[in-house]
Design a protein around this motif. Structure first.
Motif, PDB file in Angstrom:
ATOM      1  N   LYS A  33      -6.040   7.711   1.942  1.00 20.42           N
ATOM      2  CA  LYS A  33      -6.103   8.472   0.680  1.00 20.42           C
ATOM      3  C   LYS A  33      -7.291   9.416   0.657  1.00 20.42           C
ATOM      4  O   LYS A  33      -7.257  10.451  -0.011  1.00 20.42           O
ATOM      5  N   THR A  34      -8.372   9.066   1.336  1.00 21.76           N
ATOM      6  CA  THR A  34      -9.576   9.899   1.307  1.00 21.76           C
ATOM      7  C   THR A  34      -9.800  10.663   2.612  1.00 21.76           C
ATOM      8  O   THR A  34     -10.745  11.451   2.714  1.00 21.76           O
ATOM      9  N   TRP A  35      -8.933  10.411   3.609  1.00 21.85           N
ATOM     10  CA  TRP A  35      -9.097  11.099   4.899  1.00 21.85           C
ATOM     11  C   TRP A  35      -8.878  12.590   4.731  1.00 21.85           C
ATOM     12  O   TRP A  35      -7.967  13.036   4.029  1.00 21.85           O
ATOM     13  N   GLN A  36      -9.725  13.355   5.385  1.00 21.13           N
ATOM     14  CA  GLN A  36      -9.562  14.802   5.399  1.00 21.13           C
ATOM     15  C   GLN A  36      -9.598  15.280   6.852  1.00 21.13           C
ATOM     16  O   GLN A  36     -10.402  14.818   7.644  1.00 21.13           O
ATOM     17  N   ASP A  92      -0.334   4.784   1.277  1.00 21.62           N
ATOM     18  CA  ASP A  92      -0.376   4.998   2.730  1.00 21.62           C
ATOM     19  C   ASP A  92       0.995   5.411   3.246  1.00 21.62           C
ATOM     20  O   ASP A  92       1.115   6.272   4.127  1.00 21.62           O
ATOM     21  N   ASP A 147      -9.690   5.147   5.047  1.00 20.39           N
ATOM     22  CA  ASP A 147      -8.635   5.093   4.030  1.00 20.39           C
ATOM     23  C   ASP A 147      -7.840   6.397   4.112  1.00 20.39           C
ATOM     24  O   ASP A 147      -8.414   7.487   4.031  1.00 20.39           O
ATOM     25  N   ARG A 186       0.870  -1.194   0.000  1.00 20.78           N
ATOM     26  CA  ARG A 186       0.000   0.000   0.000  1.00 20.78           C
ATOM     27  C   ARG A 186       0.899   1.233   0.000  1.00 20.78           C
ATOM     28  O   ARG A 186       1.018   1.949   1.005  1.00 20.78           O
ATOM     29  N   GLU A 203     -10.632   7.538  14.391  1.00 20.20           N
ATOM     30  CA  GLU A 203     -10.922   7.687  12.959  1.00 20.20           C
ATOM     31  C   GLU A 203     -10.380   6.496  12.177  1.00 20.20           C
ATOM     32  O   GLU A 203     -11.060   5.945  11.307  1.00 20.20           O
TER      33      GLU A 203
END
Length: 415
Positions: free
Chosen positions: A405-408, A376, A403, A373, A396
């Motif tokens: 990649k999509t975490w904000q 990450d 994920d 991955r 979280e």
């Protein structure tokens, strides 16, 4: 720095990169790179993988073509190592008796493999793997071998086992710890690697110690004796039980040493005209308490660039994010940050396939171990590089479907 003389002791990754970085920054003084080996400075990671398997030629390992050094005014001294540092006279003494004066000295002396302190360790067929010459000798040994015993289940040991098993050599790994790579990764990644090795026919003997090596009448190793009485057949034995920093030159010169050559946050030794970088250096890091010594290409290259900047006047503490990797079979394991046994660990993804383990200390993300991955890994490095920036919390990360990649980061709460 016009007219200044920089001597770099050690022509591995750190030394070669430091010489190149000085010229890239416009340094106009003299640069001398002194190495023990005759080979052009080369990459070490492929020695246990592509080179050993015969997929990579020696010339492909070169960090830079031989012509690079002459073209950039870097004097490369080889097969004539430094044997003494005269700090009062500001010169280094070479094995040949030649002396090299310096205004600044950079020690990139690296580390040497630990040897196995048991009877039979001096038999032929018993090797360590550090240099190109070591790898060449091992490649020749493996070409006619039926049984390989690898002592040590760390980075080098497992990479060797993976390469040898693909080459068709029956391989046994003997590891004193309870799991492979136990000092580097957590139990999740360790279990994934162990399963992959076993699936490829590698025998893993965990929690075992070597008590002796036995040879034949010609003095060639044939058997590895373990503390539980097991006798492992071996035509070749590779010892991969860690490395010791090469501190002898520094210690003899009266520099501070202790688990490495001790440096400050600017990579200066106890003599402010002398720096140490790479595998030999023990340095303060914002990512670990106390001082740290890292055997990693990333650290060697980052410290090389940092010391070049320092020598050119751009003074700042060394704060690069530590990261590591290993390739075994079709698995790429990447580690970002310095992870500890007591960290809170959250697994995202499929532990039997592609996954990452996010590691938290006091509720703060301090590192990530990833298997196939790479996104990450890269995201974690970016997050760690911003010490005051937002990072995901353990809660979280533990939510289904999380994920990186999509975490904000959550929006700040207005007053």
């Amino acid at each position: 720095m016009t007219g200044q003389r920089v001597v770099i002791v050690g022509a591995g990754q750190a030394g070669s990169d430091a010489a190149a970085a000085l010229r890239e920054r416009g340094f106009t003084g003299t640069v001398t790179l002194v190495g023990e080996e005759g080979a052009v400075p080369y990459q070490r990671p492929p020695l246990s993988k592509g080179f050993l398997a015969g997929r990579t030629a020696a010339a492909e390992l070169e960090l830079r073509p031989e012509a690079f050094y002459g073209a950039h005014g870097i004097d490369r001294v080889h097969r004539d190592p430094v044997v003494r540092i005269d700090r009062e006279g500001t010169v280094v003494v070479l094995e040949s008796g030649r002396t090299l004066p310096y205004d600044r000295l950079v020690l990139a002396t690296g580390a040497r493999p630990r040897t196995l302190p048991v009877p039979g360790a001096a038999l032929t067929g018993v090797q360590t793997l550090r240099s190109l010459a070591d790898a060449g000798a091992l490649r020749r040994e493996l070409s006619g071998a039926r049984h390989l015993a690898v002592i040590g289940g760390g980075f080098i040991g497992l990479e060797l086992a993976a390469t040898a098993s693909v080459l068709g050599v029956r391989t046994t790994v003997v590891e004193a710890g309870a799991r492979v790579m136990g000092r580097t990764v957590g139990p999740e990644v360790s279990a994934r690697l162990a399963g992959e090795h076993r699936a490829h026919g590698v025998e893993l003997l965990l929690g075992r110690e070597v008590t002796a090596l036995e040879g034949d009448r010609k003095g060639h190793v044939r058997v590895v004796e373990l503390n539980d009485g097991r006798r492992v057949p071996a035509d070749v034995v590779v010892v991969g039980i860690g490395a010791l920093p090469a501190v002898e030159l520094a210690a003899d010169a009266g520099l501070e040493v202790g688990g490495g050559i001790v440096v400050d946050a600017r990579l200066r030794t106890s003599d402010r005209a002398v720096y140490a970088i790479g595998d030999c250096a023990r340095f303060p890091s914002p990512y670990a308490p106390g001082q740290l010594r890292l055997e990693a290409v990333q650290n060697a290259s980052d410290q090389a660039r940092h010391v070049a900047a320092e020598l050119c006047g751009a003074s700042a503490p060394y704060t690069a994010v530590p990261w590591f990797w290993t390739d075994q079979y079709d698995l790429r394991v990447q580690i970002a940050g310095i992870v500890r046994a007591g960290d809170h660990r959250v697994t995202v993804g499929d532990p039997a396939g592609r996954f990452s383990v996010l590691c938290f200390r006091d509720g703060v993300l301090v590192g990530t171990e990833s298997v196939n991955r790479p996104a990450d890994h890269m995201i974690t490095r970016r997050l760690l590089a911003s010490p005051d920036g937002p990072r995901p919390t353990p809660d979280e990360a533990a939510r289904p479907g999380f994920d990186l990649k999509t975490w904000q980061a959550p929006a700040p709460v207005s007053a």
